[in-house]
Design an enzyme around this catalytic site. Structure first.
Site, PDB file in Angstrom:
ATOM      1  CB  SER A 121      -9.188  22.531 -21.499  1.00 32.07           C
ATOM      2  OG  SER A 121      -8.973  21.151 -21.285  1.00 32.07           O
ATOM      3  CG  ASP A 171     -25.769  24.122 -18.689  1.00 34.84           C
ATOM      4  OD1 ASP A 171     -26.390  23.064 -18.525  1.00 34.84           O
ATOM      5  OD2 ASP A 171     -24.569  24.172 -19.008  1.00 34.84           O
ATOM      6  CD  GLU A 210     -18.196  25.775 -21.420  1.00 31.81           C
ATOM      7  OE1 GLU A 210     -18.762  24.671 -21.324  1.00 31.81           O
ATOM      8  OE2 GLU A 210     -18.204  26.632 -20.516  1.00 31.81           O
ATOM      9  CG  HIS A 213     -13.847  21.998 -15.728  1.00 32.43           C
ATOM     10  ND1 HIS A 213     -13.401  21.855 -17.022  1.00 32.43           N
ATOM     11  CD2 HIS A 213     -15.205  22.001 -15.795  1.00 32.43           C
ATOM     12  CE1 HIS A 213     -14.444  21.773 -17.836  1.00 32.43           C
ATOM     13  NE2 HIS A 213     -15.544  21.856 -17.120  1.00 32.43           N
ATOM     14  CB  SER A 239     -27.860  14.016 -14.708  1.00 33.35           C
ATOM     15  OG  SER A 239     -27.560  12.859 -13.961  1.00 33.35           O
ATOM     16  CD  GLN A 240     -24.509  16.581 -20.003  1.00 31.22           C
ATOM     17  OE1 GLN A 240     -24.386  17.303 -20.985  1.00 31.22           O
ATOM     18  NE2 GLN A 240     -23.877  16.835 -18.866  1.00 31.22           N
ATOM     19  CG  HIS A 297     -17.226  17.626 -22.812  1.00 34.91           C
ATOM     20  ND1 HIS A 297     -18.063  16.552 -22.769  1.00 34.91           N
ATOM     21  CD2 HIS A 297     -17.424  18.266 -21.626  1.00 34.91           C
ATOM     22  CE1 HIS A 297     -18.752  16.544 -21.645  1.00 34.91           C
ATOM     23  NE2 HIS A 297     -18.376  17.576 -20.933  1.00 34.91           N
ATOM     24  CG  ASN A 298     -10.180  18.983 -24.433  1.00 35.21           C
ATOM     25  OD1 ASN A 298     -10.866  19.077 -25.448  1.00 35.21           O
ATOM     26  ND2 ASN A 298      -9.446  19.978 -23.983  1.00 35.21           N
TER      27      ASN A 298
END
Length: 728
Positions: free
Chosen positions: A523, A259, A84, A40, A304-305, A86-87
């Site tokens: 991915s 980010d 991007e 990833h 953590s976001q 987020h599967n």
């Protein structure tokens, strides 16, 4: 099991780490290496192939390697954009998986100094008769809506397909588009010895630890044990973070911004250090924590976001911190830039990790994995002559893959920010106004895994051309593309063969169409047991309309009496079309070859025809073929259609082939002669099909025989209701 294997490293990779360091790594260092060497984060199986894609073009300001690509649209402005996946998280926890995918891609955009103005999503699920698939679908759509609507960024476009191959592994690909003053473009770089490093935004918890590693392995049949690897999003916090970051950038004195996404503090610090060729020293006891007793390992790997890492010019940190405090956000100096080449991590006065940034970034392994080019064999032929064309049209219009996606986009606020010019469902691409100028941009995502599975190279070419045509039929000139490449396990030669062929097809299409790649995402491991998804390259593209007043082309038929023409030569292949799937099942009929040269001529021609006032509408032929595309243009304009045409093809071939590179246009009768002259001068094949009428009907006659006569209002009801009915 050895600790490194539990973290996703092979024995050989662990040996390389020990050899590079001259010692065994401790637990924190091992965790940092494991996430940064995951598929990833490192792109270790795809990197050598991705380098083949063209990345330069006259409009490209920032290509691959940064948080997002940027293209120049003139007037000192640029468009930042990226897609991007987020599967894996969405397969386990659909709402939060999708929501945090949206949050992460938004942060990539404003990390560049750009204000996000639009979201797009490309979604793939299994068939809707499965209760689990319905749960995943409704959860993902709600997650995207919940996050995007709360933060105030419109979701303006996307694509959704339902096919068996995504039963266990749904795909959730999110794209964000932002606008930036090019003079204020910011990069994720760490430079300036002694400059402070700030962690801003949310507190750090245990959610998402080893999320990057989780996304780099196959899903098990029971993924519940991976639920802690799914991050939890807070869109209201992200809204505050967005505004605070943009205000801080406006204030100035910010060297770089990154980010905290996959691999959290580990990836953000090491990537910034690598770009700036500087060391970074971190003090973890300063990190604001959400949970008590967190270890250095957990703090470095937490995902953590709603967190960002900033490098600030020394002496200005207090002013920057004040800005974030004003927005009620954490902002703490957690480290500084050093003149070394290492990421040094301290906790309670003790050095708990010391790793060269190169080991975490450029020294990550790169594999040229063995691959086997897929054989296209046992091809079959079909005879569609027995299928009633009216029945076929009715069934296709209500198929979930073709039916209007009202259920999806009615949950999204596509008008917030009032930049949206064309609503979802009324155009092949979303069109956004650039405030303060006459300009607009068109944005779209597209891709079709079934075509790619049956012929990876032609399928990839098709995906690029289809997306470019979606922009061109709005009047836009494509400027650049981003891509999300979704595949199964790259350790299997047949999967790697699909990937190699897809890259070859994309490369050819991008070069012929003159559309550079500005970045993207890979991915892998979208596979459960022995069942992999269809190889699914999703293309996200941005195009420019110089003047919305004179250059915007509507999809809808505009005026009764207008003539309907087809640009491009229909060839009638039905391979892997929705018609084939609906009436013949999984038959190995060849995928239609893609004529990129003809496609390029049409893409260049359409904006010129509009500027010359020679066309009133345009719509490309796509899923469901010519008959469905005629209906879509008729539905949008609330006008009827009469087609009367002579062809050597079977009616079913002519009406339901999905050959890419065909465009329906409408022309005023008095402009017909000039239109034909312009089209022929451009070297584009053109056919007159019929005309627009004011009746509630679509009538299609081929070779003197009426093959379809249906009430448009009845067909529209099928088209509008198909997806909702499938969900019941």
């Amino acid at each position: 099991m050895a600790k490194w294997r539990e973290m996703g490293l092979t024995d050989e990779e662990y040996r390389r780490i020990v050899e590079y360091l001259g010692r065994e790594p401790n637990e924190v260092e091992l965790g940092m290496c494991a996430v940064m060497w995951s598929e990833h984060c490192s792109y270790k199986s795809s990197k050598i192939h991705l380098k083949k894609l063209p990345t330069r073009g006259p409009a490209v300001v920032q290509g691959p390697g940064e948080n997002a690509g940027v293209v120049d649209i003139g007037d000192g402005l640029g468009i930042a954009f990226k897609i991007e996946s987020h599967n894996h998280p969405s397969a386990i926890e659909p709402y939060q998986g999708a929501a945090t995918g949206v949050g992460g891609i938004i942060r990539d955009i404003f990390a560049m100094g750009a204000r996000p103005i639009a979201l797009l999503d490309s979604l793939r699920f299994g068939k809707l008769h499965s209760p689990r698939v319905r749960h995943l679908f409704t959860g993902v759509v709600a997650g995207i809506a919940g996050y995007g609507n709360c933060i105030g960024i419109p979701t303006v476009a996307g694509d959704v397909y339902f096919q068996e191959s995504y039963e266990e592994n749904p795909l959730v690909n999110a794209m964000c588009v932002g606008i930036v003053e090019l003079s204020k473009l910011k990069k994720g770089v760490a430079t300036g010895v002694g400059n402070p490093v700030l962690l801003v935004g949310a507190t750090t918890g245990r959610d998402g630890i080893h999320g990057a590693t989780f996304a780099s392995e196959e899903l098990s049949q029971d993924g519940e044990d991976k639920r802690p690897s799914v991050q939890v999003g807070d869109p209201f916090m992200e809204k505050l973070l967005l505004e605070a970051c943009l205000e801080a950038l406006e204030y100035g004195h910010i060297v770089g911004m990154q980010d905290l996404g996959a691999a959290g503090l580990t990836s953000s610090s090491s990537e910034m250090a690598a770009r700036g060729k500087s060391g970074i020293r971190l003090y973890l006891d300063r990190v604001p924590l959400r949970e008590e007793g967190m270890t250095p390992y957990e703090i470095m790997l937490s995902e953590s976001q709603e967190r960002m890492l900033l490098v600030v010019e020394k002496g200005y940190e207090d002013e920057i911190i004040k800005i974030f405090k004003k927005w009620d956000l954490n902002a703490v100096v957690v480290g500084e830039i050093t003149d070394g080449e290492e990421i040094e991590v301290f906790f309670d006065g003790e050095c708990v990790a010391k790793l060269p940034y190169r080991l975490l970034t450029e020294e990550a392994p790169v594999y040229d994995r063995p691959y086997r080019i897929p054989e296209i064999k046992n091809l079959q032929s079909i005879n569609p002559a027995g299928v009633d064309c009216g029945e076929a049209l009715r069934r296709l219009l209500q198929s979930p893959n073709i039916a209007r996606k009202s259920y999806v986009y009615e949950q999204y606020d596509h008008q917030v920010g009032v930049n949206t010019v064309v609503k979802p469902g009324y155009s092949d691409a979303a069109v956004l106004r650039i405030k303060g100028t006459k300009k607009g941009i068109a944005v779209k995502t597209d891709g079709n895994g079934r075509y790619v599975y049956h012929n990876p190279r032609e399928g990839a070419k098709r995906a690029v051309l289809e997306t470019a045509l979606n922009l061109a039929v709005t009047g836009a000139k494509p400027l650049g593309l981003t891509n999300c490449l979704n595949f199964g396990n790259p350790e299997k030669p047949e999967i790697m063969g699909q990937f190699v062929e897809v890259i070859a097809g994309m490369k050819e299409a991008c070069e012929i169409l003159n559309i550079p790649v500005t970045g993207g995402n890979v991915s892998f491991y979208n596979e459960t047991g022995e069942k992999a998804i269809y190889p699914t390259p999703v293309i996200g593209m941005v195009g420019l309309i110089d003047d919305l007043e004179t250059g915007l082309i509507p999809m809808a038929f505009q005026t009764e009496g207008d003539l309907i023409y087809l640009l491009g030569e229909p060839t009638g292949e039905l391979g892997q079309s929705e018609f084939l799937k609906e009436f013949f099942g999984d038959v190995l009929v060849p995928v239609p070859p893609v004529d990129l040269q003809e496609g390029r001529r049409i893409i260049e021609l359409l904006p010129l025809l509009k500027k010359q006032g020679l066309i009133n509408s345009a719509h490309d032929v796509s899923d469901g073929g010519l008959a469905v595309s005629l209906c879509e243009a008729a539905f949008a304009g609330e006008l009827g259609v009469n087609i009367d045409f002579t062809t050597s093809l079977l009616p079913q071939e002519f009406l339901f082939s999905e050959k890419v590179g065909l465009v329906i246009v409408s022309v005023s009768p008095e402009k017909e002669e000039e239109f034909i002259k312009s089209v022929k001068n451009a070297g584009v094949f053109v056919l007159k099909l019929g005309r627009v009428n004011g009746k509630d009907e679509i009538e299609i006659c081929l070779n003197g025989q009426r093959v379809i006569q249906e009430k448009l209002s009845e067909l529209k009801a099928l088209y509008e209701g198909g997806l909702s009915w499938a969900l019941k």
